[in-house]
Design an enzyme around this catalytic site. Structure first.
Site, mmCIF file in Angstrom:
data_model
loop_
_atom_site.group_PDB
_atom_site.id
_atom_site.type_symbol
_atom_site.label_atom_id
_atom_site.label_comp_id
_atom_site.label_asym_id
_atom_site.label_seq_id
_atom_site.Cartn_x
_atom_site.Cartn_y
_atom_site.Cartn_z
ATOM 1 N N GLY A 86 4.292 -6.979 3.875
ATOM 2 C CA GLY A 86 3.144 -7.174 2.981
ATOM 3 C C GLY A 86 3.620 -7.443 1.561
ATOM 4 O O GLY A 86 4.128 -6.546 0.884
ATOM 5 N N PRO A 106 -8.575 -3.171 4.222
ATOM 6 C CA PRO A 106 -9.910 -3.322 3.617
ATOM 7 C C PRO A 106 -10.979 -2.498 4.340
ATOM 8 O O PRO A 106 -10.714 -1.935 5.413
ATOM 9 C CB PRO A 106 -10.198 -4.818 3.792
ATOM 10 C CG PRO A 106 -9.390 -5.225 4.989
ATOM 11 C CD PRO A 106 -8.165 -4.358 4.979
ATOM 12 N N GLY A 127 1.958 -8.202 -1.208
ATOM 13 C CA GLY A 127 0.751 -8.271 -2.042
ATOM 14 C C GLY A 127 0.928 -7.581 -3.379
ATOM 15 O O GLY A 127 2.046 -7.461 -3.902
ATOM 16 N N TYR A 128 -0.178 -7.094 -3.939
ATOM 17 C CA TYR A 128 -0.184 -6.453 -5.254
ATOM 18 C C TYR A 128 0.649 -5.168 -5.259
ATOM 19 O O TYR A 128 1.128 -4.752 -6.301
ATOM 20 C CB TYR A 128 -1.627 -6.124 -5.672
ATOM 21 C CG TYR A 128 -2.394 -7.347 -6.090
ATOM 22 C CD1 TYR A 128 -2.427 -7.751 -7.422
ATOM 23 C CD2 TYR A 128 -3.053 -8.128 -5.150
ATOM 24 C CE1 TYR A 128 -3.106 -8.886 -7.806
ATOM 25 C CE2 TYR A 128 -3.747 -9.272 -5.522
ATOM 26 C CZ TYR A 128 -3.767 -9.645 -6.855
ATOM 27 O OH TYR A 128 -4.426 -10.778 -7.235
ATOM 28 N N LYS A 144 -13.388 1.119 -1.928
ATOM 29 C CA LYS A 144 -12.906 1.178 -0.539
ATOM 30 C C LYS A 144 -12.430 2.595 -0.187
ATOM 31 O O LYS A 144 -12.785 3.133 0.867
ATOM 32 C CB LYS A 144 -11.755 0.181 -0.412
ATOM 33 C CG LYS A 144 -10.820 0.390 0.736
ATOM 34 C CD LYS A 144 -9.793 -0.733 0.810
ATOM 35 C CE LYS A 144 -8.523 -0.515 0.019
ATOM 36 N NZ LYS A 144 -7.597 0.469 0.558
ATOM 37 N N ALA A 153 -7.097 11.173 -5.005
ATOM 38 C CA ALA A 153 -6.761 10.744 -6.371
ATOM 39 C C ALA A 153 -7.696 9.615 -6.800
ATOM 40 O O ALA A 153 -8.255 9.640 -7.901
ATOM 41 C CB ALA A 153 -5.305 10.300 -6.442
ATOM 42 N N ARG A 171 2.044 -17.419 -0.017
ATOM 43 C CA ARG A 171 2.349 -16.275 -0.886
ATOM 44 C C ARG A 171 3.872 -16.111 -1.042
ATOM 45 O O ARG A 171 4.374 -15.886 -2.140
ATOM 46 C CB ARG A 171 1.736 -15.006 -0.296
ATOM 47 C CG ARG A 171 1.199 -14.094 -1.360
ATOM 48 C CD ARG A 171 0.265 -13.046 -0.836
ATOM 49 N NE ARG A 171 -0.479 -12.495 -1.975
ATOM 50 C CZ ARG A 171 -1.303 -11.476 -1.901
ATOM 51 N NH1 ARG A 171 -1.529 -10.901 -0.748
ATOM 52 N NH2 ARG A 171 -1.925 -11.032 -2.967
ATOM 53 N N CYS A 227 -9.488 -1.016 -4.664
ATOM 54 C CA CYS A 227 -9.207 0.321 -4.119
ATOM 55 C C CYS A 227 -10.318 1.360 -4.283
ATOM 56 O O CYS A 227 -10.642 2.051 -3.321
ATOM 57 C CB CYS A 227 -7.945 0.867 -4.753
ATOM 58 S SG CYS A 227 -6.494 -0.086 -4.328
ATOM 59 N N ASP A 284 6.027 -11.419 4.588
ATOM 60 C CA ASP A 284 4.584 -11.593 4.718
ATOM 61 C C ASP A 284 4.348 -12.730 5.702
ATOM 62 O O ASP A 284 5.191 -13.620 5.864
ATOM 63 C CB ASP A 284 3.971 -11.946 3.345
ATOM 64 C CG ASP A 284 2.502 -11.566 3.244
ATOM 65 O OD1 ASP A 284 2.176 -10.667 2.455
ATOM 66 O OD2 ASP A 284 1.692 -12.172 3.990
#
Ligand code: NAI
Length: 466
Positions: free
Chosen positions: A11, A92, A13-14, A279, A223, A41, A276, A36
Site C-alpha cells: 500500500g 474504507p 498511499g498517504y 470512518k 484516539a 501511483r 479517517c 502497490d
C-alpha cells in the site's frame, strides 16, 4: 532477536508512502520496498511528481530512493524477500452488505493477507499498519494459517499510524508515541522487540509503547474518536457563540489554557474532514453496537452528527445572509482540500458545501493551491458515479484565488491555506459587486482589516456577524 534487514510495505498511499520512506531514511541498513497494485501511483512515486503533497516528503524520498528505498508493483517479490511486512492498504467504510455505512471494509486487507500467505516461503512478521477494527489480527491469523506453505510461520503485530496529513513528515520524525501491539507469547514479544528496534533508530525508547494486540487496535480508533470529539465539541460551542455574541476563539483559548484540557484541536471550523475521523468513529459505533452497547454507540455517533450539523449550518448561513437565495449568484469557494498542507480531499467539508450551493443553483468558482482540477470533478461526481453534465455549467475551477473571487457575491473560506491570509483583499474587493461578503469558515482572516476595506465578514463562531 530477529534483525530486520528487509521491509516490504503493501500500500503506497498517504500512510504507507511517507511512513516507510521515513523508515528508509532513518535506517539506511534496512532495504525498504513499498508496493502497490496501482501502477500509476507507483510510477508517480518513482518520478519527480510524487502522488501526494506533504511538506518535507520530496526531500525524504529524494535522499532514500534508489539507495535503500524502492517503489514497485512486484508485490510477490517484495513479500518473498521481506522479514517484516507492513500492511498499509485502505480500509474504507463498507458501502453495502452487513454493517454498510459503519463497519470497515476489510477486503483489501484480507486480499493482501492472503497474498502474503500464498507467497511467503520463510517466516514473516506481518504488521497491521492500516486502521482496523478490534480483533482484526485474529482474522488475519486465520487467513495466514489456512493458506500458508508448510513450515512457514507468522507473527502478527498491530502498529497503528498516528501521523496527521499535512504534518506527516514532522510527525514521523518526532512522534508523540509509537504503539506496537503483540500477543504476549514468546514469539509475539520477540516480533514486537524486532519492530521496536527499527523505530529505536530515531525514536527515543520511552516513546515506543508496547501493549497487547487488542489494546493497540482499539487505541487507534479511540484516539481518532477523541480527537474528532474535541472538534465537534468546539464546533457545538461555536453555534452557541454565534447566538450569544461570544467569540469561539476567545472561549477556546480560555478553555484550552486549563492544562486538563490543553490548547490543541480547539479551533472551530466548517467541520472536520479527511479519510479517517468519520470512518473510524463509525467503526467504533459499529463495534459498540455489535457488543450490545447502544448507549456507547449513540454517544460516539453524536460526534459525527455534530459534524454534519456544522457543515450544513455553515452552508445555510451563506444562503440566509445572501437574502435567502443564491440562485444564479456567483460564490467563490477558497480551499478544496480537507485541511491545509495536503492535497487530500477525502470527506472534505468543501464537497458538502459545494453540493449544498449546487442544490441552490448558485454559480460556483473553486480554487485550491494543491488539489488538481481532475480531483475536484471526481469529488463533485462522487468518484464519477454521478453525471457531470447537470453540474458542469454551474462550476468553474480557477488557478488563483483572485480569479476565483472576481465578480463573486460571496467568498467562502473552506480550507485554512496560509496564502489566503495574504491575498490582496483590497484588489479582490474592488472586483466584487456590493455588498461583498466573506464567510470565514476557518477563523483565519483579519476580520477588522476586511471590514475596514468594506467587506461584510461572517466568521464562524463569532456573534454579530455583519
Ligand atoms: P490510500 O487509499 O491512500 O492507500 C492505500 C493503498 O493501498 C492504495 O494505493 C491501494 O492501491 C493499495 N492497495 C490496496 N489493496 C492492495 C493490495 N492487495 N496490494 C497492494 N496494494 C494495495 O490509504 P491511506 O490514507 O494511506 O490509508 C491506509 C490505512 O491507514 C487506512 O486503514 C487508514 O485508515 C489508515 N490511516 C490513514 C491515515 C491518513 O491520514 N490518511 C492516518 C493514519 C492511519
Amino acid at each position: 532477536m530477529t534483525q530486520i534487514k528487509k521491509i516490504c510495505c503493501i500500500g503506497a498511499g498517504y500512510v504507507g508512502g511517507p511512513t516507510c520512506a521515513v523508515i528508509a531514511l532513518k535506517c539506511p541498513h534496512i532495504q525498504v520496498t513499498i508496493v502497490d497494485l496501482n501502477q500509476k501511483r507507483i510510477d508517480a512515486w518513482n518520478s519527480d511528481e510524487l502522488p501526494i503533497y506533504e511538506p518535507g516528503l520530496d526531500e525524504v524520498v529524494k535522499e532514500a530512493r534508489g539507495r535503500n528505498l524502492f517503489f514497485s508493483t512486484d508485490v510477490d517479490k517484495a513479500i518473498a524477500e521481506a522479514d517484516l511486512i507492513f500492511v498499509s492498504v485502505n480500509t474504507p467504510t463498507k458501502k453495502s452488505g452487513i454493517g454498510a455505512g459503519f463497519a470497515a471494509d476489510l477486503k483489501f486487507l484480507q486480499l493482501a493477507t492472503r497474498r502474503i500467505a500464498e507467497v511467503a516461503t520463510s517466516p514473516k512478521i506481518v504488521v497491521e499498519k492500516s486502521t482496523v477494527p478490534c480483533r482484526t489480527a485474529d482474522s488475519m491469523r486465520t487467513i495466514l494459517e489456512a493458506n500458508h506453505r508448510p513450515g512457514v510461520t507468522f507473527d502478527i503485530l498491530s502498529n497503528p499510524e498516528f501521523l496527521a496529513e499535512g504534518t506527516a513528515i514532522s510527525d514521523l520524525f518526532a512522534p508523540d508515541r509509537v504503539l506496537i501491539g503483540s500477543l504476549q507469547t514468546k514469539s509475539g514479544l520477540a516480533a514486537c522487540a524486532a519492530l521496536a528496534e527499527v523505530y529505536a533508530n530515531w525514536v527515543p525508547k520511552e516513546r515506543i509503547l508496547t501493549v497487547g494486540l487488542w489494546s493497540s487496535e482499539l487505541s487507534k480508533l479511540a484516539a481518532n474518536a477523541m480527537l474528532a470529539q474535541r472538534i465537534s465539541s468546539v464546533n457545538a460551542l461555536s453555534a452557541v457563540c454565534e447566538a450569544t455574541g461570544a467569540n469561539i476563539d476567545e472561549v477556546a483559548y480560555a478553555v484550552g489554557k486549563d492544562t486538563r484540557v490543553g490548547a490543541k484541536f480547539l479551533k472551530a471550523s466548517v467541520g472536520f474532514g479527511g479519510s479517517c475521523f468519520q470512518k473510524d468513529i463509525l467503526n467504533l459505533v459499529y463495534l459498540a453496537e455489535s457488543l450490545h452497547l447502544p448507549e456507547v454507540a449513540r454517544y460516539w455517533r453524536a460526534v459525527v452528527e455534530m459534524n454534519e450539523y456544522q457543515k450544513d449550518r455553515f452552508s445555510r448561513k451563506v444562503v440566509e445572509t445572501l437574502f435567502n437565495t443564491i440562485t444564479g449568484k456567483k460564490i467563490a469557494i477558497l480551499g478544496w482540500a480537507f485541511k491545509k498542507d495536503t492535497g487530500d480531499t477525502r470527506e472534505s467539508p468543501s464537497i458538502s458545501i459545494a453540493n449544498h450551493f449546487l442544490e441552490e443553483k448558485a454559480r460556483i468558482t473553486i480554487y485550491d493551491p494543491k488539489v488538481t482540477e481532475e480531483q475536484i470533478w471526481l469529488d463533485l461526481t462522487d468518484e464519477g458515479t454521478k453525471s457531470l453534465e447537470p453540474i458542469k455549467p454551474h462550476i468553474t475551477i480557477q488557478k488563483s484565488a483572485e480569479e476565483a473571487c472576481k465578480d463573486a457575491e460571496a467568498i467562502v473560506i473552506c480550507t485554512e491555506w496560509d496564502e489566503f491570509k495574504t491575498l490582496d483583499w483590497q484588489k479582490i474587493y474592488d472586483n466584487c459587486p456590493r455588498p461583498a461578503f466573506v464567510f470565514d469558515g476557518r477563523l483565519m482572516l483579519d476580520r477588522a482589516a476586511l471590514q475596514k476595506i468594506g467587506f461584510k465578514v461572517i466568521t464562524i463562531g463569532t456573534g454579530d456577524g455583519l
